[in-house]
Design an enzyme around this catalytic site. Structure first.
Site, PDB file in Angstrom:
ATOM      1  N   CYS A 110     -10.803  -2.191   3.593  1.00 51.32           N
ATOM      2  CA  CYS A 110     -10.368  -3.596   3.642  1.00 51.32           C
ATOM      3  C   CYS A 110      -9.401  -3.802   2.486  1.00 51.32           C
ATOM      4  CB  CYS A 110     -11.560  -4.532   3.537  1.00 51.32           C
ATOM      5  SG  CYS A 110     -12.919  -4.139   4.670  1.00 51.32           S
ATOM      6  N   ALA A 111      -8.179  -3.310   2.610  1.00 52.56           N
ATOM      7  CA  ALA A 111      -7.347  -3.012   1.445  1.00 52.56           C
ATOM      8  C   ALA A 111      -6.459  -4.146   0.958  1.00 52.56           C
ATOM      9  CB  ALA A 111      -6.474  -1.784   1.744  1.00 52.56           C
ATOM     10  N   PRO A 113      -4.982  -7.469  -0.665  1.00 53.50           N
ATOM     11  CA  PRO A 113      -3.532  -7.291  -0.819  1.00 53.50           C
ATOM     12  C   PRO A 113      -3.100  -6.018  -1.544  1.00 53.50           C
ATOM     13  CG  PRO A 113      -4.323  -8.775  -2.501  1.00 53.50           C
ATOM     14  CD  PRO A 113      -5.522  -8.448  -1.658  1.00 53.50           C
ATOM     15  N   GLY A 114      -4.055  -5.190  -1.969  1.00 51.19           N
ATOM     16  CA  GLY A 114      -3.672  -3.916  -2.562  1.00 51.19           C
ATOM     17  C   GLY A 114      -4.153  -3.659  -3.976  1.00 51.19           C
ATOM     18  N   GLY A 115      -4.959  -4.555  -4.535  1.00 51.35           N
ATOM     19  CA  GLY A 115      -5.407  -4.368  -5.904  1.00 51.35           C
ATOM     20  C   GLY A 115      -6.154  -3.074  -6.124  1.00 51.35           C
ATOM     21  N   ARG A 139      -1.727  -9.821   6.335  1.00 52.53           N
ATOM     22  CA  ARG A 139      -2.150  -9.381   5.011  1.00 52.53           C
ATOM     23  C   ARG A 139      -1.730  -7.940   4.757  1.00 52.53           C
ATOM     24  NH1 ARG A 139      -6.157 -11.520   2.057  1.00 52.53           N
ATOM     25  NH2 ARG A 139      -7.324  -9.551   1.949  1.00 52.53           N
ATOM     26  N   CYS A 232     -17.520  -9.499  -4.189  1.00 46.72           N
ATOM     27  CA  CYS A 232     -17.339 -10.459  -5.286  1.00 46.72           C
ATOM     28  C   CYS A 232     -18.281 -11.633  -5.077  1.00 46.72           C
ATOM     29  CB  CYS A 232     -15.881 -10.908  -5.399  1.00 46.72           C
ATOM     30  SG  CYS A 232     -15.202 -11.679  -3.925  1.00 46.72           S
TER      31      CYS A 232
END
Length: 468
Positions: A110-111, A113-115, A139, A232
């Site tokens: 579930c990547a 936005p790329g953090g 996204r 989170c």
């Protein structure tokens, strides 16, 4: 801020005497962080040239705090050079605690936005493959930009249901990261809109999604591989509950210790349904114990039947192009003579007018919805080859023959990022006309085409510096 009563009661049960300390943190400002791209620059060198006041994030080797009320790192040329990613400090932890080695096959489920994906890709240092997936195609477009900005070339960006990926990647990956969709309780201080979202879709809704994703990811991990699950949120159903469910369904998994930090708190065994003794190996991050927001992490090992099992070979390997250097289009060959890098020519893939350099060892991906497969080298146009923005970001200064390197103080850097044509007589002199790699302090920004001391700007329009 006013918290939902049901949430408060749950946190009182979870925290006990610490509840007041937890709620007091809502009166404190949020923390802003940036993470150095170690595939482009060392931490030591970044600290030396960094234009902002930064202090280390103590549990992240390449993470730093900055003052988000005073500084604007997203509006600095070093950001456009891909030297760092802006990320909340606790959110840096999952990709940091999943040990990646060059050559690994890595999946970020579930990547966007790329953090996490940008850090996983940086750790590969161009070897192996990163597959970054997000079910939302909108996204996933942001994910692709961030990966290309970071210079990651050995990657695929997909937009698929994780269940469909199981058909293509059975027991394929060495490492999998699931930063699962969740109720977001750990982000209430950072983003008050998360409270309303929590009221609309609570933990029960997200736990069902998480368990489906966990089962699918488990099928794609090779024996001996590692899976890191993170959320989170604080909710036990989504944290210990989801991992308990995986252990029930897939007994070949064991929880393993996460590299410690003094601010980490153990997971709560009482919230687990099976193998309770293992859950002290999971980690909870609370904002009243650390300078960051709330997170949960669990690291799992998929056991082997015997030691040193080889990777499972897929039945349908991607067919290599069969290209030889002589068969490449002439305009591409002329360009590649200026690139000081060794290529496996069989990994070039020319689709229509686009030229890609593919990671090795991929399955046949026919039928998969992807936004990018491999490194886009450029496009073959009428009578010429035009290199891509992605390839510019993947290069290092010493890997290309023709360079225009501006100091960060030169006003032409911002003008280049805005897409303007530049006069570069002072830098170009009598240099040959053609494609030049434009750099800031030695770090690539993009390409331009030089002719008689004038640089025609080829910076990607969608990436350009926007005036405030």
């Amino acid at each position: 801020m006013e918290l939902p009563k049901a949430f408060e009661e749950k946190m009182k049960a979870l925290l006990g005497d610490e509840f007041d300390s937890y709620t007091a943190c809502y009166k404190e400002p949020r923390y802003y962080g940036l993470r150095v791209n170690t595939a482009k620059i060392s931490v030591e060198e970044f600290v030396r040239i960094c234009p902002f006041v930064i202090t280390p994030v103590p549990w992240i080797e390449n993470g730093f705090y900055y003052d988000g009320e005073q500084e604007s790192p997203a509006r600095h040329p070093y950001y456009f050079a891909g030297l760092y990613y802006l990320q909340e400090p606790s959110a840096m932890t999952p990709a940091n605690r999943l040990e990646i080695h060059p050559g690994d096959r890595v999946l970020d489920v579930c990547a966007a936005p790329g953090g996490k994906a940008t850090e996983l890709g940086a750790k590969l240092h161009g070897e192996g493959v990163l597959i970054a997936n997000d079910i939302s195609s909108s996204r996933a477009k942001g994910l692709l930009k961030n990966l290309e900005l970071f210079g990651i070339g050995n990657m695929l960006v997909l937009s698929e249901e994780p269940g469909k990926l199981c058909e293509y990647f059975p027991e394929y990956f060495d490492k999998i990261l699931i930063d699962a969709p969740c109720s977001g309780e750990g982000m209430f201080r950072k983003d008050k809109k998360m409270v309303k979202a929590w009221e609309e879709h609570g933990p029960e809704f997200f736990s069902r999604l998480q368990r489906s994703i966990l089962t699918q990811a488990a099928a794609m991990l090779r024996p001996g591989g590692m899976l890191l699950y993170s959320t989170c949120t604080f909710d036990p159903l989504e944290n210990e509950g989801s991992i308990s469910w995986l252990l029930e369904q897939c007994p070949e998994f064991d929880l393993v210790d996460i590299r410690p930090y003094e601010g980490f708190r153990e997971g709560v065994p009482e919230y687990a349904s099976v193998r309770k003794e293992e859950f002290s190996k999971t980690v909870r991050i609370f904002p009243h114990h650390m300078k960051g927001e709330g997170h949960y992490l669990a690291l799992l090992l998929k056991k082997e039947d015997k030691e040193n099992l080889p990777r499972k070979e897929l039945k349908q390997e991607r067919t290599k192009s069969g290209c030889s250097y002589e068969k490449l289009p002439e305009d591409l060959r002329v360009f590649l003579k200026k690139v000081h890098r060794s290529f496996d020519v069989s990994r070039f893939d020319i689709r229509k007018d686009r030229v890609y350099y593919m990671p090795d060892g991929l399955p046949n991906l026919s039928g998969v919805r992807f936004l990018r497969s491999g490194l886009l080298i450029g496009e073959l146009k009428k009578g010429r080859f035009e290199p891509s923005q992605a390839f510019a970001m993947n290069l290092k200064k010493g890997e290309y023959e023709y360079i225009l390197d501006f100091p960060v103080s030169d006003e032409r850097v911002i003008r280049y990022l805005k897409g303007e044509t530049l006069l570069v007589d002072d830098l170009a002199g009598s240099k040959e006309k053609g494609w030049y790699l434009v750099c800031v302090d030695g770090y690539p920004l993009g390409f331009g085409k030089l002719s008689q001391g004038t640089l025609k700007n080829k910076y990607l329009p969608g990436w350009r510096w926007q005036s405030v």
